[in-house]
Write a protein that holds these residues in place. Structure first.
Motif, PDB file in Angstrom:
ATOM      1  N   TRP A   1      39.299  47.750  40.972  1.00  0.00           N
ATOM      2  CA  TRP A   1      38.271  47.433  39.689  1.00  0.00           C
ATOM      3  C   TRP A   1      38.610  46.179  38.950  1.00  0.00           C
ATOM      4  N   PHE A   2      39.898  46.338  38.414  1.00  0.00           N
ATOM      5  CA  PHE A   2      40.275  45.383  37.191  1.00  0.00           C
ATOM      6  C   PHE A   2      40.561  44.050  37.667  1.00  0.00           C
ATOM      7  N   SER A   3      41.248  43.918  38.907  1.00  0.00           N
ATOM      8  CA  SER A   3      41.666  42.478  39.426  1.00  0.00           C
ATOM      9  C   SER A   3      40.486  41.824  40.269  1.00  0.00           C
ATOM     10  N   ASP A   4      39.662  42.682  40.975  1.00  0.00           N
ATOM     11  CA  ASP A   4      38.939  42.052  42.051  1.00  0.00           C
ATOM     12  C   ASP A   4      37.329  42.197  41.370  1.00  0.00           C
ATOM     13  N   ALA A   5      37.162  43.308  41.183  1.00  0.00           N
ATOM     14  CA  ALA A   5      35.300  43.485  40.612  1.00  0.00           C
ATOM     15  C   ALA A   5      34.947  43.059  39.283  1.00  0.00           C
ATOM     16  N   LYS A   6      35.751  43.606  38.449  1.00  0.00           N
ATOM     17  CA  LYS A   6      35.516  43.251  37.002  1.00  0.00           C
ATOM     18  C   LYS A   6      35.372  42.031  36.459  1.00  0.00           C
TER      19      LYS A   6
ATOM     20  N   ILE B   1      34.174  39.382  38.433  1.00  0.00           N
ATOM     21  CA  ILE B   1      32.691  39.004  38.785  1.00  0.00           C
ATOM     22  C   ILE B   1      31.606  39.574  38.119  1.00  0.00           C
ATOM     23  N   ILE B   2      31.721  40.922  37.851  1.00  0.00           N
ATOM     24  CA  ILE B   2      30.689  41.539  37.288  1.00  0.00           C
ATOM     25  C   ILE B   2      30.652  40.811  35.676  1.00  0.00           C
ATOM     26  N   ASP B   3      31.908  40.620  35.095  1.00  0.00           N
ATOM     27  CA  ASP B   3      32.011  39.999  33.819  1.00  0.00           C
ATOM     28  C   ASP B   3      31.335  38.567  33.568  1.00  0.00           C
ATOM     29  N   THR B   4      31.478  37.808  34.635  1.00  0.00           N
ATOM     30  CA  THR B   4      31.178  36.430  34.626  1.00  0.00           C
ATOM     31  C   THR B   4      29.507  36.115  35.140  1.00  0.00           C
ATOM     32  N   ARG B   5      29.062  37.033  35.905  1.00  0.00           N
ATOM     33  CA  ARG B   5      27.947  37.003  36.463  1.00  0.00           C
ATOM     34  C   ARG B   5      26.819  37.975  36.175  1.00  0.00           C
ATOM     35  N   CYS B   6      27.032  38.975  35.500  1.00  0.00           N
ATOM     36  CA  CYS B   6      26.281  40.227  35.046  1.00  0.00           C
ATOM     37  C   CYS B   6      26.214  40.426  33.838  1.00  0.00           C
ATOM     38  N   GLY B   7      27.611  40.044  33.366  1.00  0.00           N
ATOM     39  CA  GLY B   7      27.836  40.772  31.718  1.00  0.00           C
ATOM     40  C   GLY B   7      27.003  40.153  30.669  1.00  0.00           C
TER      41      GLY B   7
END
Length: 64
Positions: free
Chosen positions: A42-47, A49-55
């Motif tokens: 989660w922390f190295s791969d998904a988070k 992406i979520i932070d930059t595109r959805c956060g």
């Protein structure tokens, strides 16, 4: 100048062996499987992406 209307201005002959080698090289590179990491976290791969595109829009409301 005596040339037929549809004749090319210049022709280049390519030896068959190097051309066949280029064809094989292209076929092999097209068949190579992309490398994918076997373990995703989660922390190295998904988070990131979520932070930059959805956060910016989808986050908990700020406390008042």
């Amino acid at each position: 100048m005596n040339r037929t209307p549809n004749a090319p201005l210049m022709s280049i002959e390519v030896p068959a062996a190097p051309m066949l080698g280029l064809v094989w090289l292209g076929a092999l590179s097209a068949c190579a499987a992309p490398t994918v990491p076997t373990t995703l976290t989660w922390f190295s791969d998904a988070k990131p992406i979520i932070d930059t595109r959805c956060g910016s829009c989808h986050r908990p409301p700020m406390p008042r």
